[in-house]
Structures are given as C-alpha cells and as structure tokens.
Design a protein around this motif. Structure first.
Motif, PDB file in Angstrom:
ATOM      1  N   GLU A  49      23.623   3.426 -20.516  1.00 51.95           N
ATOM      2  CA  GLU A  49      23.852   4.769 -21.067  1.00 51.95           C
ATOM      3  C   GLU A  49      24.695   4.749 -22.320  1.00 51.95           C
ATOM      4  O   GLU A  49      25.535   4.654 -22.502  1.00 51.95           O
ATOM      5  N   LEU A  50      24.518   5.823 -23.495  1.00 50.32           N
ATOM      6  CA  LEU A  50      25.218   6.748 -24.404  1.00 50.32           C
ATOM      7  C   LEU A  50      25.320   7.709 -24.185  1.00 50.32           C
ATOM      8  O   LEU A  50      23.923   8.968 -24.548  1.00 50.32           O
ATOM      9  N   GLY A  51      26.362   8.405 -24.873  1.00 50.48           N
ATOM     10  CA  GLY A  51      26.310   9.963 -25.260  1.00 50.48           C
ATOM     11  C   GLY A  51      25.711  10.234 -26.389  1.00 50.48           C
ATOM     12  O   GLY A  51      25.517   9.047 -27.461  1.00 50.48           O
ATOM     13  N   SER A  52      24.826  11.623 -26.558  1.00 47.65           N
ATOM     14  CA  SER A  52      23.420  12.162 -27.813  1.00 47.65           C
ATOM     15  C   SER A  52      24.707  11.748 -29.383  1.00 47.65           C
ATOM     16  O   SER A  52      24.178  10.586 -30.027  1.00 47.65           O
ATOM     17  N   ASP A  53      26.046  11.355 -29.421  1.00 49.23           N
ATOM     18  CA  ASP A  53      26.453  11.466 -30.517  1.00 49.23           C
ATOM     19  C   ASP A  53      26.991   9.930 -30.871  1.00 49.23           C
ATOM     20  O   ASP A  53      27.338   9.642 -32.128  1.00 49.23           O
ATOM     21  N   TRP A  54      26.561   9.315 -29.658  1.00 49.11           N
ATOM     22  CA  TRP A  54      26.736   8.061 -29.426  1.00 49.11           C
ATOM     23  C   TRP A  54      25.103   7.002 -30.285  1.00 49.11           C
ATOM     24  O   TRP A  54      25.022   5.350 -31.247  1.00 49.11           O
ATOM     25  N   LYS A  82      15.302  15.010 -28.453  1.00 51.64           N
ATOM     26  CA  LYS A  82      14.419  14.562 -28.515  1.00 51.64           C
ATOM     27  C   LYS A  82      15.002  13.793 -30.137  1.00 51.64           C
ATOM     28  O   LYS A  82      15.058  12.382 -30.245  1.00 51.64           O
ATOM     29  N   GLU A  83      15.693  14.562 -30.980  1.00 57.42           N
ATOM     30  CA  GLU A  83      16.417  13.902 -31.842  1.00 57.42           C
ATOM     31  C   GLU A  83      17.325  12.813 -32.145  1.00 57.42           C
ATOM     32  O   GLU A  83      16.561  11.610 -32.503  1.00 57.42           O
ATOM     33  N   PRO A  84      18.034  12.464 -31.169  1.00 60.35           N
ATOM     34  CA  PRO A  84      18.987  11.518 -30.804  1.00 60.35           C
ATOM     35  C   PRO A  84      18.552   9.885 -30.689  1.00 60.35           C
ATOM     36  O   PRO A  84      18.162   9.173 -30.540  1.00 60.35           O
ATOM     37  N   CYS A  85      16.807  10.446 -30.263  1.00 60.05           N
ATOM     38  CA  CYS A  85      16.653   8.879 -30.186  1.00 60.05           C
ATOM     39  C   CYS A  85      15.471   8.241 -31.324  1.00 60.05           C
ATOM     40  O   CYS A  85      15.393   7.970 -30.682  1.00 60.05           O
ATOM     41  N   TYR A  86      15.347   9.288 -32.467  1.00 58.74           N
ATOM     42  CA  TYR A  86      15.404   8.337 -33.554  1.00 58.74           C
ATOM     43  C   TYR A  86      15.862   7.788 -34.239  1.00 58.74           C
ATOM     44  O   TYR A  86      16.909   8.242 -34.491  1.00 58.74           O
ATOM     45  N   TRP A  87      15.367   6.824 -35.173  1.00 61.96           N
ATOM     46  CA  TRP A  87      15.916   6.289 -35.930  1.00 61.96           C
ATOM     47  C   TRP A  87      14.933   5.705 -37.082  1.00 61.96           C
ATOM     48  O   TRP A  87      14.184   4.908 -36.595  1.00 61.96           O
ATOM     49  N   ALA A  93      15.786   5.152 -28.243  1.00 61.82           N
ATOM     50  CA  ALA A  93      16.630   5.860 -26.882  1.00 61.82           C
ATOM     51  C   ALA A  93      15.583   6.919 -26.150  1.00 61.82           C
ATOM     52  O   ALA A  93      14.975   7.716 -26.870  1.00 61.82           O
ATOM     53  N   LEU A  94      15.921   6.874 -24.722  1.00 61.93           N
ATOM     54  CA  LEU A  94      15.519   8.094 -24.229  1.00 61.93           C
ATOM     55  C   LEU A  94      16.117   9.358 -23.434  1.00 61.93           C
ATOM     56  O   LEU A  94      17.433   8.841 -23.172  1.00 61.93           O
ATOM     57  N   PRO A  95      16.069  10.503 -23.772  1.00 56.96           N
ATOM     58  CA  PRO A  95      17.130  11.587 -23.264  1.00 56.96           C
ATOM     59  C   PRO A  95      16.678  11.350 -21.140  1.00 56.96           C
ATOM     60  O   PRO A  95      15.994  11.025 -21.066  1.00 56.96           O
ATOM     61  N   TRP A  96      18.270  11.392 -20.975  1.00 63.62           N
ATOM     62  CA  TRP A  96      18.532  11.336 -19.485  1.00 63.62           C
ATOM     63  C   TRP A  96      18.435  12.966 -19.186  1.00 63.62           C
ATOM     64  O   TRP A  96      18.193  13.418 -18.291  1.00 63.62           O
ATOM     65  N   VAL A  97      20.006  13.587 -19.119  1.00 63.24           N
ATOM     66  CA  VAL A  97      20.319  15.054 -18.706  1.00 63.24           C
ATOM     67  C   VAL A  97      20.728  15.371 -20.287  1.00 63.24           C
ATOM     68  O   VAL A  97      21.534  14.206 -21.072  1.00 63.24           O
ATOM     69  N   VAL A  98      20.985  16.753 -19.518  1.00 67.88           N
ATOM     70  CA  VAL A  98      21.695  17.263 -20.835  1.00 67.88           C
ATOM     71  C   VAL A  98      22.309  18.420 -20.216  1.00 67.88           C
ATOM     72  O   VAL A  98      22.130  19.548 -19.733  1.00 67.88           O
ATOM     73  N   GLY A 252      25.360  18.443 -25.231  1.00 66.86           N
ATOM     74  CA  GLY A 252      25.074  17.414 -24.989  1.00 66.86           C
ATOM     75  C   GLY A 252      24.419  16.142 -24.093  1.00 66.86           C
ATOM     76  O   GLY A 252      23.732  16.850 -23.712  1.00 66.86           O
ATOM     77  N   GLY A 253      24.367  15.445 -23.829  1.00 61.91           N
ATOM     78  CA  GLY A 253      23.014  14.967 -23.815  1.00 61.91           C
ATOM     79  C   GLY A 253      23.879  13.310 -22.985  1.00 61.91           C
ATOM     80  O   GLY A 253      24.027  12.556 -24.154  1.00 61.91           O
ATOM     81  N   GLU A 254      23.533  12.163 -22.298  1.00 63.86           N
ATOM     82  CA  GLU A 254      23.427  11.029 -22.080  1.00 63.86           C
ATOM     83  C   GLU A 254      21.829  10.805 -22.285  1.00 63.86           C
ATOM     84  O   GLU A 254      21.057  11.257 -21.727  1.00 63.86           O
ATOM     85  N   TYR A 255      22.143   9.696 -22.780  1.00 69.46           N
ATOM     86  CA  TYR A 255      20.869   8.353 -23.260  1.00 69.46           C
ATOM     87  C   TYR A 255      20.367   7.140 -22.735  1.00 69.46           C
ATOM     88  O   TYR A 255      22.007   6.360 -23.053  1.00 69.46           O
TER      89      TYR A 255
END
Length: 369
Positions: A49-54, A82-87, A93-98, A252-255
C-alpha cells in the motif's frame, strides 16, 4: 478499526483463494523508509500500500511491477484518482480509497461572539471572522499547521490552488513562485497571526477542546470528537472560495501496487483487484470513517457510507479537490515548500522572498541526478 476491517477482508480473500496473507503494519512516519530498505534487501512484500504522493517515487525506480491493462480495470476508477497510477505511460498501481480535507468550525464560539454560526463562504470572510473571535491564549481564530513534515503541505496547497496557483503548469514548468501563490501564502500567514501554530495532532486536540474556531482537517477528527468531546457543537463545510474561484482542497488516496520481484504474481494480481474492488472498498470505508470513499466510481457515493451530513460535505468537497503532482522527487519538493511556509508564518521571511527562494531550491533539486 483499520486493522480489524482489513483482517476481515483478508480472511475473505484467503478463503476464496485457499491461501495465507501475511500482513506487515507500517506507519506514515517510517513506512517509506522501511519499504525502501525492504526493496534494497530484496525482502519487499508481494503487494504494498502506498500513499498517492509516494507512488511516483517507487514506480519511477523500477521496483514495482508494470500492471497488464488486460488484467485490471483501470477505467472503473474515479477520474482524478488515476493520474498517480501511471508512470511513463504505463500503469504501476491501482487506487483503493480516496479522501479530502474540509473546514471544521466551532458554532458555540461564533454564537458567543455575536457572529453568524454559518461557515465563511470566502477566504476574506474566514480572515475577518478569525480575527474577530481570536481571544488571546484561550480561544484562537484559526488552526495554523506549522512545522509538521508530510502534513503542512496538505494545508497550504488548497490555498495555492484556490487562489489560482500551481506547483507545475500543464507543460511541467515549475510555477511555485507566482503572484497567486504569494497572495495565498500571505493570507495563510495573516490567518496564523490570529491562530494557534502547531502540529496537526496538537491542533486536532485543541479543536476538540474548544480552543480553535476554524481548522482544516480530515474525517478522522469527527470520530475523535465523538469519542473525546461529544458535546462539542461543531460543523463542517467546504474550503472557502476566493473571488470567483471555488475552494479547492487536497485529495489524498491509498494505492495498491505489486513488487516487480514477486514470485506470486498471479495471486498478487488477484489480491490487488480484490482489495480495490468497490464492494470490498465499501466494507472497509463503512468500518473506518477516516478511510474516505472507494476509488471505484461505481461505489464512490454508496448510500451506506453517505448517511451522515458530515460525509456528504466531504463527498461534495472531494468533487473539487486535487492530488499532488506526480513527480519522482515530490517528497523532496514537498519539504522545500513546507520550509518556505514555516519561514513566513514565523515572520522570518516575507511570502514573496520565501517562494522565490523555494523556486530556486526546487529548480536546483530538479537539475540534480
């Protein structure tokens, strides 16, 4: 509550897949350091699990598995998540909760001061009210997040965004030093003069004790209030507007991501899809108030988690919230921004000079390898 809710979901997954899931608890204070150490020693977990900014820091480092679009359903998630999922055009990564932050306010103090108990609609009103209800060391008009790593930036970014500012423009150019951001930081500093400057934890506690009138915080504070001071007469409202700009808050979100070196990729995929599936995310959010909302768009406003007026305000604000820029050096950028804010609220530098210096420092960081 979080551990209990998570264990229930894990037991369900174990039963459905005839497997055993080993959980390792991390904290926001040392979690990233421990994960980096785990990757460096080849002991990283299969799923993390990663924070959205990690996410960007890990996905850009080559330690996360590039997810196969055919094995996941990225389109089902809320657009802004979705944006943090991509590099580099690939999904890691997949979004879990926001979730987001809103303005908490003390109705009794406003009434005792002869003021309207309705929340301020603009930042100008917030400043005027904070000044008028500030009664020395007993009652503070505003809760001002001071030096508080990984938390202060979540309080100043809504000011930047609402004033029309950015960290990077659409072309990726650094824009921390701008008229909009200078004005926003100047107002935050003015609010601080009639406020209590402390860490988020201390400001949460002070609001619960009835010592702060206005304070921007998250859903976890509601449960704390109900447990520690259920008689507190408080309300929540969206972030105030600025001129024609609608108030924007921090999202914020958990990924959920998978280690590139996992030896159980098939099971890891199943778990990532399972835990981020809307019907399972709803179960988690129902049990953990501060978890926010499922990132699965089909369950984002599920009736079972929208029963309270408070929750509806958070959902309203989340529709007008933003996440931090997706950048592999975001955590270092964040630190420079936070240091600039601290210099201003303690009156060691003016907002213009502090953000000009921050612009130079971040430019130097971005040029370094």
């Amino acid at each position: 509550n979080q551990k209990k809710a998570l264990l229930e979901l894990v037991k369900q997954f174990e039963k459905e897949n005839n497997c055993k899931v080993e959980l390792t608890e991390l904290s926001w204070n040392d979690g990233k350091t421990k994960l980096v150490a785990a990757f460096n020693s080849n002991t990283a977990p299969d799923v993390l699990e990663l924070g959205s900014d990690w996410v960007a820091q890990f996905s850009s480092s080559g330690v996360l598995m590039q997810l196969n679009p055919d094995s996941i359903k990225i389109d089902k998630y809320i657009e802004f998540s979705k944006e943090p999922c991509y590099w580099d055009g690939h999904i890691f990564a997949l979004p879990w909760v926001v979730d987001t932050r809103v303005l908490f306010f003390n109705k009794d103090i406003l009434a005792q001061s002869g003021r309207d108990v309705n929340p301020p609609q603009t930042f100008s009103e917030l400043l005027e009210l904070s000044r008028s209800v500030h009664l020395g060391n007993n009652i503070y008009g505003f809760g001002s997040n001071g030096s508080d790593p990984h938390r202060l930036y979540k309080k100043i970014l809504p000011f930047f965004w609402t004033f029309g500012g950015e960290i990077f423009d659409k072309k990726g150019k650094l824009k921390i030093y701008s008229r909009e951001n200078v004005n926003a930081l100047s107002l935050y500093a003015e609010l601080s003069k009639s406020g209590m400057i402390e860490t988020q934890r201390q400001l949460d506690a002070a609001f619960i004790q009835g010592k702060i009138v206005f304070w921007i915080s998250g859903a976890w504070l509601i449960e704390k209030i109900h447990n520690e001071n259920p008689n507190l007469n408080f309300g929540v409202s969206p972030i105030p507007n600025y001129q024609e700009n609608k108030g924007i808050s921090f999202a914020g979100g958990e990924y959920i991501a998978i280690s590139a070196k996992t030896k159980k990729s098939s099971l890891a995929y199943k778990f990532a899809n399972f835990i981020t599936d809307g019907k399972n995310a709803v179960k988690f959010c129902k049990s953990v108030n501060e978890a926010g909302f499922p990132a699965d768009a089909n369950y984002y406003k599920d009736e079972s988690i929208m029963k309270s007026d408070y929750k509806r305000v958070f959902a309203e604000q989340l529709a007008n919230s933003k996440m931090t820029p997706v950048h592999p050096k975001w955590l270092e950028i964040e630190e420079i921004i936070e240091n600039a804010v601290v210099q201003v609220i303690y009156e060691k530098m003016g907002a213009d000079a502090a953000l000009r210096q921050a612009q130079e420092d971040i430019e130097g960081l971005l040029k370094s390898k």
